[in-house]
Write a protein that holds these residues in place. Structure first.
Motif, PDB file in Angstrom:
ATOM      1  N   GLY A 283      28.386  57.751 -27.944  1.00  0.00           N
ATOM      2  CA  GLY A 283      29.000  57.919 -29.170  1.00  0.00           C
ATOM      3  C   GLY A 283      28.652  56.808 -30.197  1.00  0.00           C
ATOM      4  N   SER A 284      27.791  55.751 -29.715  1.00  0.00           N
ATOM      5  CA  SER A 284      27.344  54.739 -30.669  1.00  0.00           C
ATOM      6  C   SER A 284      26.240  55.220 -31.749  1.00  0.00           C
ATOM      7  CB  SER A 284      26.841  53.379 -30.028  1.00  0.00           C
ATOM      8  OG  SER A 284      25.695  53.681 -29.181  1.00  0.00           O
ATOM      9  N   ALA A 285      26.214  54.525 -32.734  1.00  0.00           N
ATOM     10  CA  ALA A 285      25.165  55.120 -33.559  1.00  0.00           C
ATOM     11  C   ALA A 285      23.831  54.136 -33.801  1.00  0.00           C
ATOM     12  CB  ALA A 285      25.805  55.076 -35.295  1.00  0.00           C
ATOM     13  N   VAL A 286      23.434  53.940 -32.530  1.00  0.00           N
ATOM     14  CA  VAL A 286      22.318  53.055 -32.317  1.00  0.00           C
ATOM     15  C   VAL A 286      20.999  53.765 -32.780  1.00  0.00           C
ATOM     16  CG1 VAL A 286      20.714  51.551 -30.961  1.00  0.00           C
ATOM     17  CG2 VAL A 286      23.027  51.969 -30.647  1.00  0.00           C
ATOM     18  N   GLU A 287      20.180  53.148 -34.113  1.00  0.00           N
ATOM     19  CA  GLU A 287      19.089  53.920 -34.392  1.00  0.00           C
ATOM     20  C   GLU A 287      17.879  53.843 -33.495  1.00  0.00           C
ATOM     21  OE1 GLU A 287      16.359  53.859 -38.620  1.00  0.00           O
ATOM     22  OE2 GLU A 287      17.999  52.396 -38.374  1.00  0.00           O
ATOM     23  N   GLU A 288      17.368  54.629 -33.155  1.00  0.00           N
ATOM     24  CA  GLU A 288      16.100  54.596 -32.538  1.00  0.00           C
ATOM     25  C   GLU A 288      14.835  54.470 -33.398  1.00  0.00           C
ATOM     26  OE1 GLU A 288      16.000  54.556 -29.071  1.00  0.00           O
ATOM     27  OE2 GLU A 288      18.063  54.779 -28.792  1.00  0.00           O
ATOM     28  N   LEU A 289      14.463  52.991 -32.960  1.00  0.00           N
ATOM     29  CA  LEU A 289      13.057  52.703 -33.642  1.00  0.00           C
ATOM     30  C   LEU A 289      11.797  53.120 -32.910  1.00  0.00           C
ATOM     31  CD1 LEU A 289      14.265  49.234 -35.150  1.00  0.00           C
ATOM     32  CD2 LEU A 289      14.265  51.602 -36.153  1.00  0.00           C
ATOM     33  N   PRO A 290      10.953  53.572 -33.636  1.00  0.00           N
ATOM     34  CA  PRO A 290       9.766  53.725 -32.783  1.00  0.00           C
ATOM     35  C   PRO A 290       9.217  52.419 -32.018  1.00  0.00           C
ATOM     36  CG  PRO A 290       9.284  53.704 -35.314  1.00  0.00           C
ATOM     37  CD  PRO A 290      10.676  53.735 -35.154  1.00  0.00           C
ATOM     38  N   PRO A 291       8.715  52.403 -30.984  1.00  0.00           N
ATOM     39  CA  PRO A 291       8.174  51.401 -30.197  1.00  0.00           C
ATOM     40  C   PRO A 291       6.779  50.809 -30.896  1.00  0.00           C
ATOM     41  CG  PRO A 291       7.813  53.235 -29.074  1.00  0.00           C
ATOM     42  CD  PRO A 291       8.734  53.876 -30.005  1.00  0.00           C
ATOM     43  N   ASP A 292       6.952  49.628 -31.071  1.00  0.00           N
ATOM     44  CA  ASP A 292       5.703  49.026 -31.799  1.00  0.00           C
ATOM     45  C   ASP A 292       5.064  48.196 -30.724  1.00  0.00           C
ATOM     46  OD1 ASP A 292       3.822  47.587 -33.014  1.00  0.00           O
ATOM     47  OD2 ASP A 292       5.129  46.727 -34.660  1.00  0.00           O
ATOM     48  N   VAL A 293       4.148  49.001 -29.838  1.00  0.00           N
ATOM     49  CA  VAL A 293       3.354  48.494 -28.794  1.00  0.00           C
ATOM     50  C   VAL A 293       2.422  47.332 -29.265  1.00  0.00           C
ATOM     51  CG1 VAL A 293       3.425  50.484 -27.578  1.00  0.00           C
ATOM     52  CG2 VAL A 293       1.527  50.215 -29.086  1.00  0.00           C
ATOM     53  N   SER A 294       2.145  47.092 -30.486  1.00  0.00           N
ATOM     54  CA  SER A 294       1.245  46.034 -30.807  1.00  0.00           C
ATOM     55  C   SER A 294       1.919  44.830 -30.760  1.00  0.00           C
ATOM     56  CB  SER A 294       0.633  46.300 -32.218  1.00  0.00           C
ATOM     57  OG  SER A 294       1.777  46.143 -33.168  1.00  0.00           O
ATOM     58  N   LEU A 295       3.107  44.434 -30.802  1.00  0.00           N
ATOM     59  CA  LEU A 295       4.002  43.235 -31.048  1.00  0.00           C
ATOM     60  C   LEU A 295       4.370  43.154 -29.454  1.00  0.00           C
ATOM     61  CD1 LEU A 295       5.970  43.636 -34.172  1.00  0.00           C
ATOM     62  CD2 LEU A 295       3.744  42.372 -33.611  1.00  0.00           C
ATOM     63  N   CYS A 296       4.173  41.926 -28.946  1.00  0.00           N
ATOM     64  CA  CYS A 296       4.916  41.085 -28.010  1.00  0.00           C
ATOM     65  C   CYS A 296       4.637  39.668 -27.942  1.00  0.00           C
ATOM     66  CB  CYS A 296       4.284  41.797 -26.671  1.00  0.00           C
ATOM     67  SG  CYS A 296       5.188  41.353 -25.065  1.00  0.00           S
ATOM     68  N   PRO A 297       5.694  39.045 -27.953  1.00  0.00           N
ATOM     69  CA  PRO A 297       5.320  37.346 -27.851  1.00  0.00           C
ATOM     70  C   PRO A 297       4.385  37.066 -26.903  1.00  0.00           C
ATOM     71  CG  PRO A 297       7.626  37.863 -28.054  1.00  0.00           C
ATOM     72  CD  PRO A 297       7.025  39.262 -27.699  1.00  0.00           C
ATOM     73  N   PHE A 298       3.629  35.867 -27.282  1.00  0.00           N
ATOM     74  CA  PHE A 298       2.464  35.567 -26.323  1.00  0.00           C
ATOM     75  C   PHE A 298       3.294  34.947 -25.268  1.00  0.00           C
ATOM     76  CE2 PHE A 298       0.018  31.813 -24.850  1.00  0.00           C
ATOM     77  CZ  PHE A 298      -1.366  32.538 -24.602  1.00  0.00           C
ATOM     78  N   GLY A 299       2.635  35.385 -23.979  1.00  0.00           N
ATOM     79  CA  GLY A 299       3.189  34.961 -22.642  1.00  0.00           C
ATOM     80  C   GLY A 299       3.993  35.775 -22.227  1.00  0.00           C
ATOM     81  N   CYS A 300       4.558  36.640 -22.890  1.00  0.00           N
ATOM     82  CA  CYS A 300       5.718  37.352 -22.377  1.00  0.00           C
ATOM     83  C   CYS A 300       5.400  38.621 -21.914  1.00  0.00           C
ATOM     84  CB  CYS A 300       6.818  37.657 -23.483  1.00  0.00           C
ATOM     85  SG  CYS A 300       7.480  36.383 -24.262  1.00  0.00           S
ATOM     86  N   HIS A 301       6.261  39.654 -21.116  1.00  0.00           N
ATOM     87  CA  HIS A 301       6.071  40.882 -20.836  1.00  0.00           C
ATOM     88  C   HIS A 301       6.709  41.813 -21.374  1.00  0.00           C
ATOM     89  CE1 HIS A 301       4.513  44.083 -18.182  1.00  0.00           C
ATOM     90  NE2 HIS A 301       5.716  44.270 -17.698  1.00  0.00           N
ATOM     91  N   CYS A 302       6.098  42.924 -22.158  1.00  0.00           N
ATOM     92  CA  CYS A 302       7.154  43.761 -22.772  1.00  0.00           C
ATOM     93  C   CYS A 302       6.811  45.377 -22.314  1.00  0.00           C
ATOM     94  CB  CYS A 302       6.705  43.865 -24.239  1.00  0.00           C
ATOM     95  SG  CYS A 302       6.960  42.141 -25.187  1.00  0.00           S
ATOM     96  N   GLN A 303       7.807  46.136 -21.846  1.00  0.00           N
ATOM     97  CA  GLN A 303       7.673  47.339 -21.357  1.00  0.00           C
ATOM     98  C   GLN A 303       9.131  47.938 -21.407  1.00  0.00           C
ATOM     99  OE1 GLN A 303       6.231  47.589 -17.760  1.00  0.00           O
ATOM    100  NE2 GLN A 303       5.984  49.983 -17.311  1.00  0.00           N
ATOM    101  N   LEU A 304       9.042  49.328 -21.897  1.00  0.00           N
ATOM    102  CA  LEU A 304      10.428  49.860 -21.934  1.00  0.00           C
ATOM    103  C   LEU A 304      11.639  49.315 -22.546  1.00  0.00           C
ATOM    104  CD1 LEU A 304      10.254  51.448 -18.323  1.00  0.00           C
ATOM    105  CD2 LEU A 304       9.542  52.674 -20.498  1.00  0.00           C
ATOM    106  N   ASN A 305      11.471  48.918 -23.837  1.00  0.00           N
ATOM    107  CA  ASN A 305      12.369  48.178 -24.486  1.00  0.00           C
ATOM    108  C   ASN A 305      13.040  46.923 -23.765  1.00  0.00           C
ATOM    109  OD1 ASN A 305      13.500  51.370 -24.876  1.00  0.00           O
ATOM    110  ND2 ASN A 305      12.703  50.282 -26.691  1.00  0.00           N
ATOM    111  N   VAL A 306      12.037  46.356 -22.708  1.00  0.00           N
ATOM    112  CA  VAL A 306      12.421  45.201 -21.989  1.00  0.00           C
ATOM    113  C   VAL A 306      11.581  43.932 -22.220  1.00  0.00           C
ATOM    114  CG1 VAL A 306      12.747  43.959 -19.927  1.00  0.00           C
ATOM    115  CG2 VAL A 306      13.606  46.278 -20.077  1.00  0.00           C
ATOM    116  N   VAL A 307      12.016  42.687 -22.855  1.00  0.00           N
ATOM    117  CA  VAL A 307      11.074  41.581 -23.072  1.00  0.00           C
ATOM    118  C   VAL A 307      11.188  40.550 -22.250  1.00  0.00           C
ATOM    119  CG1 VAL A 307      10.159  40.184 -25.013  1.00  0.00           C
ATOM    120  CG2 VAL A 307      10.699  42.544 -25.665  1.00  0.00           C
ATOM    121  N   GLN A 308      10.374  40.418 -21.433  1.00  0.00           N
ATOM    122  CA  GLN A 308      10.559  39.243 -20.379  1.00  0.00           C
ATOM    123  C   GLN A 308       9.731  37.919 -20.647  1.00  0.00           C
ATOM    124  OE1 GLN A 308      10.230  42.137 -16.771  1.00  0.00           O
ATOM    125  NE2 GLN A 308      11.428  40.609 -16.128  1.00  0.00           N
TER     126      GLN A 308
END
Length: 351
Positions: A56-81
């Motif tokens: 029921g929430s109106a969360v806008e689904e943004l297209p994933p930007d696979v080119s961006l991930c902070p240095f040293g982090c792990h980014c996958q499936l909307n999860v940033v570690q």
């Protein structure tokens, strides 16, 4: 903890949703670590979970930007570690479609105004085990859909201002909080779970109206410096109340009447010398932890009402071990409203 958790391990964090405890599911409470909360079950597809929690929430689904991930982090499936990287600040260039952000086990000292700018889809944020002592009043302003905030084991002296109105769960234990000011949780009508044990807070540290407007299912203020139940702040809401490992010597008569719907009460490892008054009037109470106190006597009407039919739910857990009480002197009728005799735990007392 390894530098790179799998996405599945981090997603298991979501499993500890503080929901209303059903009468048949009240289980003994255990002190658990942060990641242990993830082990209550198995998590399925991320999209399914998010759709269920944000229905029921109106969360806008943004297209994933696979080119961006902070240095040293792990980014996958909307999860940033970004855990265990010795970070001293929140990293830049966090993908805007991030829903789960893990920043635990770093050296972050401050949260600035624009640290989470653009992260409107963020659902869960972990800042556990950093060195945060300062939070800008507008830090959380962009997080309009944040539901879970894990802020434990930092250096906070007050609960941050302007928490997101969408917040459902706040875990802020093991900080340096000594005071909860009036209006701290103002506007947080969705909140149902607060864990703030391990802070050096006393009864006088709760200002009038500190919890005003909240209807919590779970409140835990254990391992603090409480000397009694902060009854004037309970306001008729808690289902699970954790006050273990404090300095409570007695429960004033009438204190428990402020939480008539209580299902689970934790008063273990305090300084009680008798069974708290008012337990027989708790119609829905199912689990009560009184072990490791100084209770030397248990009377026949300490737990159960004298009139038949007054109690709506039978006890399925009473712990009394670690008290100087002779269990063979307790009358069997004392536990007439207990569903199973195996639910009563006396054990041995050692001086």
């Amino acid at each position: 903890i390894s530098t790179m958790f799998s996405c599945r391990s981090f997603l298991l964090l979501l499993l500890n949703v503080c929901s209303l405890t059903a009468p048949s599911l009240a289980l003994p409470f255990e002190q658990r670590g942060f990641w242990d909360f993830a082990m209550d079950g198995e998590l399925g597809d991320l999209t399914t979970v998010m759709m269920r929690d944000e229905e029921g929430s109106a969360v806008e689904e943004l297209p994933p930007d696979v080119s961006l991930c902070p240095f040293g982090c792990h980014c996958q499936l909307n999860v940033v570690q970004c855990s265990d990287l010795s970070l001293t600040a929140v990293p830049m260039e966090i993908p805007r479609d991030t829903k789960l952000l893990d920043l635990q086990n770093n050296r972050i000292t401050e949260l600035k105004e624009n640290d989470f700018k653009g992260l409107t889809n963020l659902y869960a944020l972990s800042l556990v085990n950093n060195k945060i002592s300062k939070v800008h009043p507008r830090t959380f302003a962009p997080l309009v859909h944040l539901k879970k905030l894990y802020f434990s084991r930092n250096l906070l002296t007050v609960i941050p201002k302007n928490l997101p109105p969408s917040l459902v769960e706040l875990r802020i234990h093991d900080n340096r909080i000594k005071k909860v000011a009036e209006g701290t949780f103002s506007g947080l009508g969705s909140m149902n779970c607060i864990e703030m044990g391990g802070n050096p807070i006393q009864n006088s540290g709760f200002e009038p109206g500190a919890f005003k407007g909240l209807k919590l299912n779970y409140l835990r203020i254990s391992e603090s410096k409480l000397t009694g139940i902060p009854k004037e702040h309970l306001d008729n809401y808690s289902v699970q109340l954790g006050l273990g490992f404090n300095h409570i010597r007695m429960i004033e008569n009438g204190s428990l009447s402020y939480v008539p719907n209580l299902r689970e009460l934790h008063l273990e490892n305090n300084r009680l010398t008798r069974i708290p008054m008012g337990l027989p009037d708790m119609k829905y109470l199912q689990v009560v932890y009184l072990h490791s106190n100084n209770i030397s006597r248990v009377d026949v009407n300490d737990f159960c009402p004298q009139r038949y039919g007054m109690k709506r739910s039978f006890y399925n857990g009473i712990s009394l071990y670690g008290n100087p009480v002779n269990y063979w002197e307790v009358q069997p009728a004392t536990f007439r409203c207990v569903g199973d005799r195996l639910a009563i735990h006396f054990g041995n007392y050692k001086k």
